[in-house]
Design a protein around this motif. Structure first.
Motif, PDB file in Angstrom:
ATOM      1  N   ALA A  33      21.822 -49.812  64.276  1.00 25.59           N
ATOM      2  CA  ALA A  33      20.985 -48.868  65.021  1.00 25.59           C
ATOM      3  C   ALA A  33      20.347 -49.533  66.235  1.00 25.59           C
ATOM      4  O   ALA A  33      20.238 -48.916  67.306  1.00 25.59           O
ATOM      5  N   SER A  34      19.942 -50.776  66.114  1.00 28.19           N
ATOM      6  CA  SER A  34      19.295 -51.495  67.221  1.00 28.19           C
ATOM      7  C   SER A  34      20.250 -51.723  68.388  1.00 28.19           C
ATOM      8  O   SER A  34      19.842 -51.686  69.549  1.00 28.19           O
ATOM      9  N   LEU A  35      21.533 -51.948  68.104  1.00 28.39           N
ATOM     10  CA  LEU A  35      22.510 -52.166  69.166  1.00 28.39           C
ATOM     11  C   LEU A  35      22.659 -50.932  70.040  1.00 28.39           C
ATOM     12  O   LEU A  35      22.796 -51.038  71.257  1.00 28.39           O
ATOM     13  N   GLU A  36      22.631 -49.769  69.436  1.00 27.48           N
ATOM     14  CA  GLU A  36      22.776 -48.533  70.205  1.00 27.48           C
ATOM     15  C   GLU A  36      21.604 -48.313  71.147  1.00 27.48           C
ATOM     16  O   GLU A  36      21.764 -47.755  72.227  1.00 27.48           O
ATOM     17  N   ALA A  37      20.422 -48.750  70.764  1.00 24.77           N
ATOM     18  CA  ALA A  37      19.220 -48.533  71.560  1.00 24.77           C
ATOM     19  C   ALA A  37      18.977 -49.626  72.600  1.00 24.77           C
ATOM     20  O   ALA A  37      18.216 -49.423  73.541  1.00 24.77           O
ATOM     21  N   ALA A  38      19.609 -50.773  72.455  1.00 27.92           N
ATOM     22  CA  ALA A  38      19.351 -51.919  73.335  1.00 27.92           C
ATOM     23  C   ALA A  38      19.948 -51.705  74.730  1.00 27.92           C
ATOM     24  O   ALA A  38      21.042 -51.159  74.866  1.00 27.92           O
ATOM     25  N   GLU A  39      19.225 -52.141  75.754  1.00 31.57           N
ATOM     26  CA  GLU A  39      19.743 -52.102  77.126  1.00 31.57           C
ATOM     27  C   GLU A  39      20.824 -53.143  77.325  1.00 31.57           C
ATOM     28  O   GLU A  39      21.815 -52.913  78.007  1.00 31.57           O
ATOM     29  N   SER A  40      20.610 -54.315  76.748  1.00 33.44           N
ATOM     30  CA  SER A  40      21.602 -55.388  76.794  1.00 33.44           C
ATOM     31  C   SER A  40      21.361 -56.298  75.594  1.00 33.44           C
ATOM     32  O   SER A  40      20.334 -56.215  74.926  1.00 33.44           O
ATOM     33  N   ILE A  41      22.323 -57.159  75.342  1.00 35.45           N
ATOM     34  CA  ILE A  41      22.217 -58.102  74.224  1.00 35.45           C
ATOM     35  C   ILE A  41      22.746 -59.462  74.654  1.00 35.45           C
ATOM     36  O   ILE A  41      23.528 -59.566  75.591  1.00 35.45           O
TER      37      ILE A  41
END
Length: 68
Positions: A33-41
């Motif tokens: 879920a956090s990956l979908e919301a992140a601007e970048s990683i």
């Protein structure tokens, strides 16, 4: 879009704008879920060759994920 696979395995595509690779994180399902919301990683990974049904490609085995 990240996929949650068996045994808490996370599979997703990453790109630097020029190249796109498949990334897989064993035991990292909690990041889905956090990956979908992140601007970048930022990723810590080990590249490896993946041979699936006669096709070879580079796979990024994720060791850690830092969300931005």
């Amino acid at each position: 879009m990240p996929q949650l696979l068996r045994r808490d395995t996370l599979k997703f595509n990453v790109s630097d704008g020029n190249f796109t690779f498949t990334a897989i994180g064993f035991g990292m399902g909690s990041f889905a879920a956090s990956l979908e919301a992140a601007e970048s990683i930022d990723l810590v990974y080990s590249p490896r060759m993946d041979n699936w049904q006669g096709d070879s490609s580079v796979l990024l085995e994720v060791k850690d994920i830092f969300l931005r």
